[in-house]
Design a protein around this motif. Structure first.
Motif, PDB file in Angstrom:
ATOM      1  N   THR A 194      -3.967   5.431   5.427  1.00 61.65           N
ATOM      2  CA  THR A 194      -5.137   5.690   4.598  1.00 61.65           C
ATOM      3  C   THR A 194      -5.079   4.788   3.357  1.00 61.65           C
ATOM      4  O   THR A 194      -3.989   4.405   2.923  1.00 61.65           O
ATOM      5  N   ASP A 195      -6.252   4.474   2.834  1.00 67.17           N
ATOM      6  CA  ASP A 195      -6.288   3.682   1.600  1.00 67.17           C
ATOM      7  C   ASP A 195      -6.178   4.569   0.362  1.00 67.17           C
ATOM      8  O   ASP A 195      -6.149   4.063  -0.756  1.00 67.17           O
ATOM      9  N   GLU A 196      -6.130   5.874   0.585  1.00 61.22           N
ATOM     10  CA  GLU A 196      -5.977   6.788  -0.573  1.00 61.22           C
ATOM     11  C   GLU A 196      -4.689   6.457  -1.325  1.00 61.22           C
ATOM     12  O   GLU A 196      -3.735   5.968  -0.731  1.00 61.22           O
ATOM     13  N   THR A 197      -4.665   6.789  -2.589  1.00 59.82           N
ATOM     14  CA  THR A 197      -3.412   6.710  -3.334  1.00 59.82           C
ATOM     15  C   THR A 197      -3.217   8.043  -4.049  1.00 59.82           C
ATOM     16  O   THR A 197      -4.191   8.772  -4.276  1.00 59.82           O
ATOM     17  N   GLU A 198      -1.988   8.370  -4.343  1.00 56.73           N
ATOM     18  CA  GLU A 198      -1.781   9.582  -5.134  1.00 56.73           C
ATOM     19  C   GLU A 198      -0.591   9.417  -6.062  1.00 56.73           C
ATOM     20  O   GLU A 198       0.381   8.717  -5.747  1.00 56.73           O
ATOM     21  N   LYS A 250      -1.695  17.179   2.757  1.00 57.37           N
ATOM     22  CA  LYS A 250      -1.225  16.881   1.393  1.00 57.37           C
ATOM     23  C   LYS A 250       0.238  16.457   1.379  1.00 57.37           C
ATOM     24  O   LYS A 250       0.902  16.497   0.350  1.00 57.37           O
ATOM     25  N   LYS A 272       0.316   9.666   5.208  1.00 57.60           N
ATOM     26  CA  LYS A 272      -0.123  10.896   4.541  1.00 57.60           C
ATOM     27  C   LYS A 272      -0.716  11.808   5.601  1.00 57.60           C
ATOM     28  O   LYS A 272      -1.537  11.372   6.424  1.00 57.60           O
ATOM     29  N   SER A 321       0.866  -1.191   0.000  1.00 56.89           N
ATOM     30  CA  SER A 321       0.000   0.000   0.000  1.00 56.89           C
ATOM     31  C   SER A 321       0.893   1.228   0.000  1.00 56.89           C
ATOM     32  O   SER A 321       1.976   1.224   0.582  1.00 56.89           O
ATOM     33  N   GLN A 322       0.390   2.294  -0.595  1.00 55.84           N
ATOM     34  CA  GLN A 322       1.217   3.506  -0.648  1.00 55.84           C
ATOM     35  C   GLN A 322       1.363   4.129   0.750  1.00 55.84           C
ATOM     36  O   GLN A 322       2.455   4.566   1.105  1.00 55.84           O
ATOM     37  N   GLN A 375       3.475  13.812   2.309  1.00 56.95           N
ATOM     38  CA  GLN A 375       3.892  12.429   2.566  1.00 56.95           C
ATOM     39  C   GLN A 375       5.062  12.446   3.553  1.00 56.95           C
ATOM     40  O   GLN A 375       6.044  13.171   3.342  1.00 56.95           O
TER      41      GLN A 375
END
Ligand code: SF4
Ligand code: FES
Length: 667
Positions: free
Chosen positions: A468-472, A545, A542, A463-464, A547
């Motif tokens: 969070t499960d968000e990716t960017e 905004k 994250k 996972s990135q 990382q």
């Protein structure tokens, strides 16, 4: 020169008339190689020559032709070599005026003078002082040999230690790990090392452990020792993205399987490319391991084929897949002497004959091409497998880290003659042991991709972000020839100027904390549980905004956090870097170009201007907390979009970017 796929080169006075020159000609009609060398009438000087089909010796020959010294060997030895070693007698035999670094025009004499007079004590110091090797780097093996030779002449001991953590060479370390049956990095460093390891010794030890005990490399104890490619089972590309190469043994694939590959690529919008050889093959394209076993169609289809080269290639590939080695290993099988699979340019090459196969070893393509040596001729498949087992394992046991078989052979005392004695004649009496060691690796092979796919805990590591499960996306993707690719990086000069510009706008840690404190916005923010962060490794969180890379340096009992963006190419990758120490200072090595940063201060440990932002970490029970300013404040400094836009703004001249920093940063 390259004419229609054929290497062609000429050097020196290649048209010298018979009154001044005597030619020696090597004409291999089968191999398509022609070499004509012209010597002075007394045979003591090389004047010039023409090379067709194999121009790999162009550099050495042209240096000899330019020099004024007599030849260091007999003329014929330049064409057919000397038994058991290099005809040219290594760097010692080269004249002082021989050009070693052609990028910066540095001669052997200048390098030796600098080492002697400047009392230089490392190859790095030789590079800084003479600029040799600071261009394309192709001359570094020669520079290193010269450095070692000068040290030896001065009576100084030439050490080949792995790094500051192990006072042993890779070969010595391999023997210790084997004899003591050490199974983990902690056990190895406790037994014969010191400190916390680094980006050099950790992957080297991981490779030795894999070559001996073959535990799956993505297991908890081994994963964070690996370079990023082995840790994530893919090849890191620009912008921290990865390429994945499915293993297709022998390049044979059914239409249905091709459709599956196409469906997956379509579903995820992937850029797709057949391998550099325009074939479907490979597999461990990311590892210092067996890569491909290239094959021609052989008797399956070809009218000239005398053996089933595809079938044998599939057998060889399935036998050695996953075997870890000091460097990548390539093999090939050709169905007849026409050699369409170019087996003589591989570490192991098999060329079919009416009676079986000729086995070639230690060939190489790439930056330093080397034609393979014939180890043994006309052997059957079983014998070939037996000799490859022995050869491959002897290389794994005795080569230095990151040394291809071609360089290993050239540096080995006795060269190919010694290898033949060990592998074919069993002069050291270790052939049975080598075979048994290889058989153990074959028997314990476990597919590392399957190990990840079947284990939800291992899958989480892909996972990135851990919180969070968000990716960017971290790099701009642009269309090209109907596919997507990451935008180009800026060059080094632009990259550094962009860093300065960004740095000028970034608040220092205390300044940021003070500013935040004034606005009451600094606080301890929970970012995950302790088990979210691998032992002696990092993961990314994250925050707004931004990382942030969080590191669980468990062997020191310490936690660290830094920006995830490496300031060099503005790539968001530091959370995937290898942890270690430099003279006791905890550090992280960027997985892309191995720049290292202090985890305590964020400074470059290579004395460069680049540095990174650090954050305080606290562990409360199972909770990991970071001391952070408000998201608004931090977003203004380190938002992913800022780095992402800078990383790919190479088209924009730096001065114009610097002239409009605010616009660039207002994203
Ligand atoms: S090497 Fe021989 S068998 Fe293989 S494709 Fe070429 S000609 Fe055919
Ligand atoms: S991006 Fe080059 S060292 Fe990090």
């Amino acid at each position: 020169l390259k004419l229609m796929g054929c290497d062609v080169a000429s050097f020196g006075d290649y048209e010298a008339p018979p009154e001044r020159a005597v030619p020696l000609i090597f004409d291999d009609t089968f191999g398509g190689v022609y070499k004509k060398l012209l010597f002075s009438l007394d045979g003591t000087k090389l004047l010039g020559g023409i090379l067709v089909g194999d121009a790999s010796e162009y550099g050495t020959f042209s240096i000899l032709a330019k020099g004024t010294q007599p030849l260091p060997c007999q003329p014929h030895e330049l064409l057919v070599g000397k038994t058991g070693g290099s005809a040219l007698g290594g760097v010692d035999a080269m004249p002082d005026e021989a050009q070693i670094c052609s990028c910066n025009n540095v001669s052997k004499g200048a390098i030796c003078h600098a080492i002697r007079e400047g009392n230089l004590d490392s190859v790095g110091a030789v590079k800084s002082c003479t600029r040799a090797g600071t261009g394309c780097g192709g001359c570094m093996p020669l520079v290193t040999d010269l450095f070692n030779a000068e040290l030896k002449k001065a009576g100084k001991v030439v050490v080949n230690h792995l790094c500051e953590h192990f006072p042993l060479s890779r070969t010595e370390l391999f023997a210790v790990v084997k004899v003591k049956e050490l199974k983990s990095f902690d056990a190895v460093i406790e037994h014969c090392g010191q400190g916390n390891g680094c980006e050099i010794c950790k992957p080297a030890v991981a490779s030795i452990l894999a070559s001996l005990w073959n535990e799956v490399i993505v297991g908890d104890e081994h994963a964070t020792l690996q370079d990023t490619n082995d840790r994530f089972l893919a090849n890191m590309q620009r912008g921290g993205l990865y390429s994945v190469v499915p293993r297709v043994a022998g390049g044979e694939i059914t239409p249905d399987k091709l459709i599956v590959l196409g469906d997956v690529a379509k579903k995820y919008g992937l850029y797709t490319k057949i391998t550099g050889g325009q074939r479907f093959e490979s597999g461990h394209a990311y590892g210092k391991a067996l890569r491909t076993v290239k094959s021609c169609v052989g008797t399956t289809w070809c009218r000239y084929g005398v053996q089933d080269s595809v079938g044998f290639a599939v057998r060889v590939e399935n036998r050695y897949k996953g075997v870890r080695a000091p460097h990548k290993v390539k093999m090939a099988v050709s169905g007849c002497v026409r050699e369409c699979a170019e087996a003589q340019g591989k570490d192991v090459g098999l060329v079919a004959t009416e009676k079986g196969y000729n086995l070639y070893v230690c060939g190489n393509g790439g930056a330093k091409p080397r034609h393979a040596d014939l180890l043994v001729g006309d052997i059957d498949e079983e014998t070939a497998i037996k000799y490859i087992d022995r050869f491959f394992m002897y290389y794994i046991m005795t080569a230095d880290r990151l040394t291809r078989t071609s360089v290993w052979c050239d540096k080995l005392e006795g060269g190919i003659g010694h290898i033949r004695d060990v592998v074919v004649n069993d002069k050291l009496g270790i052939a049975a042991e080598l075979e048994a060691m290889m058989q153990r690796l074959v028997d314990t092979y476990e597919c590392e991709w399957a190990a990840v796919v079947k284990d939800p805990e291992k899958r989480k590591r892909f996972s990135q972000f851990v919180n969070t499960d968000e990716t960017e996306s971290c790099i701009e993707i642009v269309p090209e020839r109907g596919q997507a690719r990451p935008e180009f990086w800026p060059n080094e000069v632009v990259s550094l100027e962009q860093f300065r510009m960004l740095d000028g706008r970034t608040l220092g840690e205390h300044e940021a904390e003070e500013t935040a404190a004034m606005s009451d916005s600094i606080e301890w923010v929970p970012v995950g549980k302790t088990w979210d962060f691998p032992k002696d490794g990092g993961a990314t969180i994250k925050y707004g905004k931004v990382q942030i890379a969080v590191f669980n340096f468990s062997s020191r009992g310490e936690w660290y956090a830094t920006q995830n963006m490496c300031p060099h190419k503005k790539a968001f990758v530091l959370g995937r870097g290898i942890l270690g120490d430099a003279a006791g200072t905890p550090k992280v090595a960027c997985p892309l170009h191995k720049k290292t940063f202090s985890l305590k201060t964020g400074e470059s440990l290579q004395g460069e201007e680049y540095h990174i932002r650090t954050f305080s970490v606290r562990v409360d029970g199972d909770d990991v907390l970071l001391k952070l300013p408000s998201t608004e404040l931090l977003d203004g400094e380190l938002a992913t979009e800022i780095g992402c836009q800078l990383a790919t703004s190479c088209q924009t001249s730096c001065s114009s970017a610097a002239a409009q920093p605010r616009e660039l940063l207002e994203v």
